[in-house]
Design a protein around this motif. Structure first.
Motif, short mmCIF file in Angstrom:
data_model
loop_
_atom_site.label_atom_id
_atom_site.label_comp_id
_atom_site.label_asym_id
_atom_site.label_seq_id
_atom_site.Cartn_x
_atom_site.Cartn_y
_atom_site.Cartn_z
N LEU A 1 0.82 -1.20 0.00
CA LEU A 1 0.00 0.00 0.00
C LEU A 1 0.86 1.25 0.00
O LEU A 1 0.57 2.23 -0.71
CB LEU A 1 -0.93 -0.01 1.22
CG LEU A 1 -1.83 1.21 1.40
CD1 LEU A 1 -2.77 1.36 0.22
CD2 LEU A 1 -2.62 1.11 2.71
N THR A 2 1.93 1.24 0.80
CA THR A 2 2.82 2.39 0.85
C THR A 2 3.46 2.66 -0.51
O THR A 2 3.57 3.81 -0.96
CB THR A 2 3.91 2.16 1.91
OG1 THR A 2 3.30 1.92 3.18
CG2 THR A 2 4.82 3.37 2.02
N SER A 3 3.88 1.59 -1.19
CA SER A 3 4.55 1.75 -2.49
C SER A 3 3.61 2.26 -3.56
O SER A 3 4.04 2.94 -4.50
CB SER A 3 5.16 0.41 -2.93
OG SER A 3 6.11 -0.05 -1.99
N SER A 4 2.34 1.93 -3.44
CA SER A 4 1.39 2.30 -4.50
C SER A 4 0.53 3.51 -4.17
O SER A 4 -0.24 3.96 -5.02
CB SER A 4 0.47 1.11 -4.81
OG SER A 4 -0.25 0.70 -3.66
N LEU A 5 0.65 4.04 -2.96
CA LEU A 5 -0.24 5.12 -2.53
C LEU A 5 -0.07 6.37 -3.40
O LEU A 5 -1.04 7.07 -3.70
CB LEU A 5 0.00 5.47 -1.06
CG LEU A 5 -1.02 6.42 -0.42
CD1 LEU A 5 -2.42 5.83 -0.46
CD2 LEU A 5 -0.63 6.76 1.01
N PHE A 6 1.16 6.66 -3.80
CA PHE A 6 1.38 7.78 -4.71
C PHE A 6 1.68 7.33 -6.13
O PHE A 6 1.27 7.99 -7.10
CB PHE A 6 2.53 8.66 -4.22
CG PHE A 6 2.81 9.83 -5.13
CD1 PHE A 6 1.99 10.94 -5.12
CD2 PHE A 6 3.90 9.81 -6.00
CE1 PHE A 6 2.24 12.01 -5.97
CE2 PHE A 6 4.16 10.86 -6.86
CZ PHE A 6 3.33 11.98 -6.83
N SER A 7 2.38 6.23 -6.27
CA SER A 7 2.77 5.78 -7.61
C SER A 7 1.55 5.41 -8.45
O SER A 7 1.56 5.62 -9.67
CB SER A 7 3.74 4.59 -7.52
OG SER A 7 3.15 3.52 -6.81
N ALA A 8 0.48 4.88 -7.83
CA ALA A 8 -0.72 4.54 -8.60
C ALA A 8 -1.43 5.78 -9.15
O ALA A 8 -1.73 5.85 -10.34
CB ALA A 8 -1.67 3.70 -7.73
N LEU B 1 -1.68 16.68 -3.88
CA LEU B 1 -1.58 15.43 -3.12
C LEU B 1 -0.25 15.33 -2.39
O LEU B 1 -0.19 14.88 -1.23
CB LEU B 1 -1.76 14.24 -4.07
CG LEU B 1 -1.80 12.85 -3.44
CD1 LEU B 1 -2.97 12.73 -2.48
CD2 LEU B 1 -1.88 11.77 -4.52
N VAL B 2 0.83 15.75 -3.04
CA VAL B 2 2.15 15.73 -2.41
C VAL B 2 2.18 16.64 -1.19
O VAL B 2 2.69 16.26 -0.12
CB VAL B 2 3.24 16.13 -3.42
CG1 VAL B 2 4.57 16.38 -2.72
CG2 VAL B 2 3.40 15.05 -4.48
N PHE B 3 1.65 17.85 -1.32
CA PHE B 3 1.60 18.76 -0.17
C PHE B 3 0.75 18.18 0.95
O PHE B 3 1.06 18.36 2.14
CB PHE B 3 1.06 20.12 -0.60
CG PHE B 3 2.12 21.05 -1.12
CD1 PHE B 3 2.81 21.89 -0.26
CD2 PHE B 3 2.43 21.08 -2.46
CE1 PHE B 3 3.78 22.75 -0.73
CE2 PHE B 3 3.40 21.94 -2.95
CZ PHE B 3 4.08 22.77 -2.09
#
Length: 618
Positions: free
Chosen positions: A390-397, A590-592
């Motif tokens: 989940l951590t790996s895909s939370l932003f990459s997805a 989303l990053v902020f």
């Protein structure tokens, strides 16, 4: 396979596998940095040596991200187009450099040299006319120096009668500065040159051809000028020159104004909160010493919920994933700003910041995996494997989904911003061979090194009932307050960042950016602590997610500002530019949200541990 293997084999086997991944990953990292951060040394020339001029891209002046290859226009081109080898950052920036027909020799002047003669069809003339009416500009590159100019000339004048003139620049004057054996600066001008008319309007320009088709002759001149500026400082020359207008003149005054407001805000929050806490500590400790036999019945406030305040929240895995990704982006943003302060990004390194962002995102994946899985283990999470995924895909997805839409639109329009298949495969390889394995390794290290959650108070088995809360303590109100105040701290700087990313500005005040970044995080932490205190004072112990959401809502304000910037501060238009702008603005918001949510959570957790350690418990 390492994750699945951990479920069936001893932990030692996984650690050996992790070391194997790390050894292989080190080689991949070296290769990654070589590919991404490729730069060339100083080019030295002798008199008469050829200085290659690359043609790069064209596009509408007001849509910086809508670019097309220069040779998509009906212009002079060689029989065999040879492209320059580019770095990943240059490709991501939309560069598609190709050799041109211009024959430029070091320190040799040329006057009215014929480049080629073109017989344009009626359709090609119309294509050029439309490009000029959309204010198309071109970008050439000579010795890593960008050269900009407009494709043609357009003039609108009068109402009755109305005059509409469209002309093509067929002669370019190249002005090149040198120092010793190195090129310092180059630009192009059309001074004292008359454009060839493409509108056929009477009295506009001398008629160049018959109706429909058109025959034009492209020529160029080259003039060399000696410059006292050494090669090491040639970036200053390009920074002082501007083909695009500059609007960053009031930068310092605006930043000082923002700093004063932020300092006043922080001082107000800290002083008020410290005075209130001092009174609470005195009152609670006096009551504990003898005047209160039953604390739960004799008082109210944040101390009464000490047996529930450390009750673990729902959706623990998602919470930890948010904190992990936020920690990763905090590390990445700090690294980018420090690299900029060290002078690693300048105008002569095309796409250098893109390359650095890709490399740092992959390399800091271990930070997200470590922080997420470590805290997930501390709060008694059991499904740590899925937590890492989940951590790996939370932003990459979301990133992949947004990029797919944006890239498809660019591909449909024929823009150079559409990434080639080889570049897509390279980016996927970077994530699969570097980013994800490092996240797994970081997660395993974090899980094995996690200690127990240090809570000053014991938690009851049965949760305490939460009393009704007034409207001003609801989540939406806290999100509005916690999002607006950090946004107000960066609103001035945000304009300059948008003008750099989505406009034509060159951002150089990285020291100011570092200060504003620190102020943003400080305001987010202080506001989160204040809102958490007000929440606990109402005997509401559901602070875990509330502390994240309170300042993560800053991302929503940033996206609203992006809509305002698009409509009122820019001249962008068209589906290509609009899709890219709003797609990546959503990702920026989303990053902020991840970064500020992480900072506010850890600030609130530290504050809560502090206040409950400072009072006497039963």
């Amino acid at each position: 396979m390492d994750l699945i293997g951990y479920l069936f084999f001893p932990s030692g086997a996984v650690m050996r596998a992790s070391r194997g991944i790390a050894v292989k990953g080190s080689a991949v990292v070296v290769l990654l940095l070589t590919l991404l951060m490729h730069t060339e040394g100083v080019k030295k020339y002798k008199t008469g040596d050829q200085v290659i001029l690359y043609v790069n891209k064209v596009g509408p002046y007001h849509n910086p991200q809508e670019t097309y290859h220069y040779y998509t226009l009906p212009v002079c081109r060689p029989k065999e187009v040879r492209h320059k080898s580019l770095s990943l950052g240059e490709v991501l920036d939309g560069d598609r450099m190709a050799e041109s027909l211009y024959d430029i020799r070091f320190r040799e002047n040329v006057e009215r040299q014929t480049l080629c003669q073109l017989a344009l069809s009626e359709a090609e003339v119309e294509e050029l006319r439309e490009a000029i009416e959309e204010l198309y500009y071109f970008e050439f590159v000579l010795d890593d120096i960008p050269i900009w100019g407009f494709v043609g000339y357009m003039e609108e004048s009068g109402f009755l009668p109305h005059s509409h003139k469209v002309g093509l620049w067929t002669h370019l004057d190249f002005n090149i500065e040198y120092n010793g054996d190195a090129v310092i600066f180059a630009n192009v001008s059309v001074k004292d040159v008359k454009p060839v008319p493409l509108d056929g309007g009477a009295g506009a320009f001398p008629v160049a051809g018959a109706t429909g088709g058109l025959t034009v002759t492209h020529t160029y001149s080259v003039r060399w000028f000696e410059s006292p500026l050494p090669h090491e400082r040639r970036a200053e020359r390009l920074r002082d020159y501007s083909f695009f207008p500059k609007t960053l003149e009031i930068h310092w005054l605006s930043i000082i104004n923002s700093l004063v407001l932020v300092v006043l805000l922080l001082g107000f929050v800290i002083i008020i909160l410290m005075r209130v806490l001092k009174n609470d500590f005195a009152r609670y400790n006096v009551e504990e010493d003898g005047t209160c036999d039953d604390l739960d019945q004799a008082d109210n406030g944040w101390k009464i919920i000490h047996t529930d305040v450390f009750r673990f929240p729902p959706y623990k895995s998602l919470l930890c994933a948010v904190l992990g990704v936020g920690a990763q982006f905090l590390t990445l943003a700090t690294g980018i700003i420090i690299m900029a302060l060290l002078g690693m990004f300048n105008v002569h390194r095309h796409g250098a910041i893109n390359s650095a962002a890709i490399a740092l995102y992959a390399l800091t994946s271990c930070v997200s995996g470590y922080c997420s899985c470590r805290f997930y283990t501390q709060i008694q999470g059991k499904r740590w494997v899925w937590n890492i995924i989940l951590t790996s895909s939370l932003f990459s997805a979301p990133l992949f989904l947004t990029w797919s839409v944006v890239n498809s639109v660019h591909w449909w329009s024929g823009s150079t911003q559409a990434l080639p298949a080889t570049t897509v495969l390279l980016l996927l390889a970077v994530w699969a061979l570097v980013g994800f394995p490092l996240a797994v390794i970081g997660g395993i290290v974090g899980k094995n090194g996690a200690e127990s959650f240090q809570a000053p108070c014991r938690t009851r088995n049965i949760a305490r009932q939460i009393p009704p809360q007034p409207w001003y303590k609801h989540t939406a109100v806290h999100m509005a307050i916690g999002g607006f105040l950090p946004f107000s701290a960066i609103s001035v700087e945000l304009y300059y960042i948008f003008a750099t990313v989505w406009g034509r500005e060159s951002y150089t005040l990285y020291g100011i950016l570092l200060c504003v970044f620190a102020i943003l995080l400080s305001v987010g932490a202080c506001i989160s602590v204040a809102l958490t205190y007000f929440l606990l004072s109402g005997e509401d112990y559901r602070w875990w997610w509330r502390s994240v959401l309170s300042t993560a809502s800053t991302g929503l304000f940033i996206f609203i500002y992006s809509v305002f910037y698009y409509r009122n501060r820019s001249s962008m238009s068209g589906i290509v530019q609009s899709v890219e702008f709003f797609g990546y603005s959503l990702l920026t918001a989303l990053v902020f949200s991840f970064m500020l949510g992480t900072v506010s959570f850890w600030a609130s957790l530290t504050f809560i541990r502090y206040i409950y350690r400072s009072i006497k418990m039963d």
